[in-house]
Design an enzyme around this catalytic site. Structure first.
Site, short mmCIF file in Angstrom:
data_model
loop_
_atom_site.label_atom_id
_atom_site.label_comp_id
_atom_site.label_asym_id
_atom_site.label_seq_id
_atom_site.Cartn_x
_atom_site.Cartn_y
_atom_site.Cartn_z
N ARG A 73 0.83 -1.20 0.00
CA ARG A 73 0.00 0.00 0.00
C ARG A 73 0.88 1.27 0.00
O ARG A 73 1.01 1.94 -1.02
CB ARG A 73 -0.96 -0.01 1.21
CG ARG A 73 -2.12 0.97 1.09
CD ARG A 73 -1.83 2.40 1.47
NE ARG A 73 -1.29 2.49 2.83
CZ ARG A 73 -0.72 3.59 3.31
NH1 ARG A 73 -0.62 4.68 2.56
NH2 ARG A 73 -0.22 3.60 4.55
N ASP A 74 1.54 1.53 1.10
CA ASP A 74 2.33 2.77 1.19
C ASP A 74 3.44 2.75 0.16
O ASP A 74 3.83 3.80 -0.38
CB ASP A 74 2.90 2.90 2.61
CG ASP A 74 3.30 4.34 2.95
OD1 ASP A 74 3.17 5.21 2.08
OD2 ASP A 74 3.76 4.57 4.07
N HIS A 103 5.24 4.37 12.69
CA HIS A 103 5.39 4.29 11.23
C HIS A 103 6.41 5.34 10.83
O HIS A 103 6.13 6.54 10.90
CB HIS A 103 4.02 4.55 10.60
CG HIS A 103 4.00 4.58 9.10
ND1 HIS A 103 3.48 3.54 8.36
CD2 HIS A 103 4.42 5.50 8.20
CE1 HIS A 103 3.58 3.83 7.06
NE2 HIS A 103 4.16 5.02 6.94
N CYS A 106 8.58 9.87 -0.75
CA CYS A 106 7.82 11.10 -0.54
C CYS A 106 7.89 11.88 -1.83
O CYS A 106 8.98 12.18 -2.33
CB CYS A 106 8.46 11.88 0.61
SG CYS A 106 7.79 13.52 0.83
N ASN A 148 9.75 4.27 3.11
CA ASN A 148 9.57 3.72 4.43
C ASN A 148 10.86 3.00 4.87
O ASN A 148 11.66 2.57 4.04
CB ASN A 148 8.44 2.69 4.42
CG ASN A 148 7.07 3.32 4.37
OD1 ASN A 148 6.35 3.32 5.35
ND2 ASN A 148 6.70 3.87 3.23
#
Lengths: 319, 319
Positions: free
Chosen positions: B24-25, B218, B251, B260
């Site tokens: 997902r992320d 996170h 980002c 991440n």
């Protein structure tokens, strides 16, 4: 969930010295010969960025490390800069004699806690190195020089040759050199084996023996834990951390791996945590860019130069 | 040197859940459309490596995130694996209805502590999002579904648009959603602005309000502090940390920056510190290699895959 311990940030030092190792630990690991004039420009720019402790080279035989053959010249320049503590690495009595002749303010003597690494690196057992340190201390005292002696315990967290290094052996060697009257000791994760829990445990043990004489932590970022390890040392009040501009250094046993903690990254972390360093972040980045040019083609490392500071950070020049 | 605080490692959790966010992320930030079959292979391999909490996608409009349009299929497959907690991200009531229909075991609702980020991301103020979470909770209760609700406080450490995010605002929002009866909250450094001291301070404050309901941290590795931040959270007993295989994510405001925290790197740090994860390190590296293939050309990150484990580490499979 375990009980909340006392505030983990309570013990961070208010001010930390970032000690630049790029000219020695960095350059000894790269093939490029950086000209003396560039090294002098490096020292001047680092000084201008606020650095006040710089390891400028090593008094080893020039045949072994031609990259550092001009250490005496770089040291002589560094000694003209007021308030700069220029350090030289010294592997044996002969190197120490050169450091004393040069009136170096500080010499850093490596003592490997790994028996196998000590033999491979200096052809001496750790105890033979301790005996050499005794001779160096006597020579220093006889010379009347004020050169301070720091013993850096290398491979303190493990060794690529030997594997495990017993924490008790580190403590024994620290005690042995303190008994010889050296001025300071530091602990180095030479090959990037440490994790923050190991750092906490070992620094805690050595602090009990060495107290304020445990002067610095030296961490490599080989496996990405360099800054976490620095943080663990900071939490125990360690107020001097070694670093290399552009993260150079590295480990010959891990091609492609990062070297020492990057000076810029460590400085960013410290400034973000409101720990003073006296360093000008933008000037450090400008110096990094020059070093990358001097080392054209050599691997360099670090993170913050790519992304820039958070919008929220106000980094005071010479904070 | 300041006084030595109580042992900094005393409070590390014995066991930690590494929650995989890559599907997902990670994937929402890359242009490549990973085929559903590959995602299913990813979930199967992650499960086989010991992962038991995986965020498999997001119930957002497929037009907004075509990369995640197959979330329902991936979720359906994940639900066939015994003991796997498959999580889906849900941005609004409509998404929640899809998650409830799919009988997702857990939905993660983002709530941005930055007013500006909340408006940019969800076109709602933080308080409007809290109101939506109230509706989602009511819908969940009315449906009879057992889907757990976790609210992830995003931009909890600062925001690329707004800059500073007041810790008090984070605490206020946590309290507001706890008052609504959500099952868990987590804190996210969405843009990589946190440092370990900030993590200590904010988690300490939120733990006082949320206790055991503060379920996870996170962290993004945008500026190289990801693992140091994880360590700071671990020191406060936080026993669930989010990560992405191959360090994907990133980002959009910091091109070239890491995403991440990499699952492999975090797992290495935890295993090195003798914290159990249930994960098989070699299988994680094999999965990473597959992901790099699926994302051919996309930037991937992480460190330990390059250098390998220290010689000293004995990483038990399914420790």
């Amino acid at each position: 969930m375990q009980p909340t311990p006392p505030s983990a940030t309570a013990a961070l030092p208010r001010r930390v010295v970032v000690r630049e190792m790029g000219l020695r630990d960095g350059l000894q690991s790269v093939a490029t010969l950086v000209p003396t004039a560039a090294k002098i420009e490096w020292v001047r720019a680092a000084y201008d960025a606020g650095e006040r402790e710089i390891e400028v080279g090593s008094f080893v035989p020039p045949k072994l490390l031609p990259q550092l053959a001009d250490t005496a010249e770089v040291l002589a320049f560094a000694q003209t800069l007021p308030g700069l503590r220029a350090t030289v690495l010294v592997p044996n009595l002969k190197g120490a004699q050169r450091a004393l002749e040069a009136k170096a303010e500080m010499m850093l003597l490596p003592l490997s806690a790994s028996h196998a690494h000590s033999l491979a690196n200096l052809r001496k057992t750790p105890d033979d190195v301790v005996a050499e340190i005794a001779r160096i201390r006597a020579e220093r005292d006889a010379s009347g020089a004020k050169t301070r002696i720091e013993v850096g315990i290398s491979t303190a967290f493990g060794c690529t040759i030997q594997g495990e290094v017993a924490p008790g052996e580190v403590v024994r060697l620290v005690q042995a050199v303190l008994d010889l009257g050296v001025d300071a000791v530091s602990l180095a994760d030479t090959v990037g084996y440490a994790d923050p829990a190991m750092v906490s445990r070992l620094f805690e043990r050595v602090l009990k023996v060495a107290g304020d004489k445990l002067a610095a932590g030296h961490f490599h970022d080989t496996r990405g834990l360099g800054l976490a390890n620095c943080y663990a040392a900071l939490q125990l009040g360690i107020a001097r951390l070694d670093a290399c501009s552009a993260g150079i250094g590295g480990c010959p046993h891990a091609p492609g791996a990062s070297g020492n903690v990057a000076t810029e990254d460590l400085t960013y972390m410290l400034h973000s945590m409101s720990v003073e360093t006296g360093l000008d972040f933008d000037k450090l980045l400008a110096l990094r860019a020059k070093i990358v040019q001097w080392l054209a083609g050599e691997p360099t490392h670090g993170t913050i130069w790519k992304t820039g500071l958070p919008k929220t950070m106000k980094v005071a020049a010479h904070a």
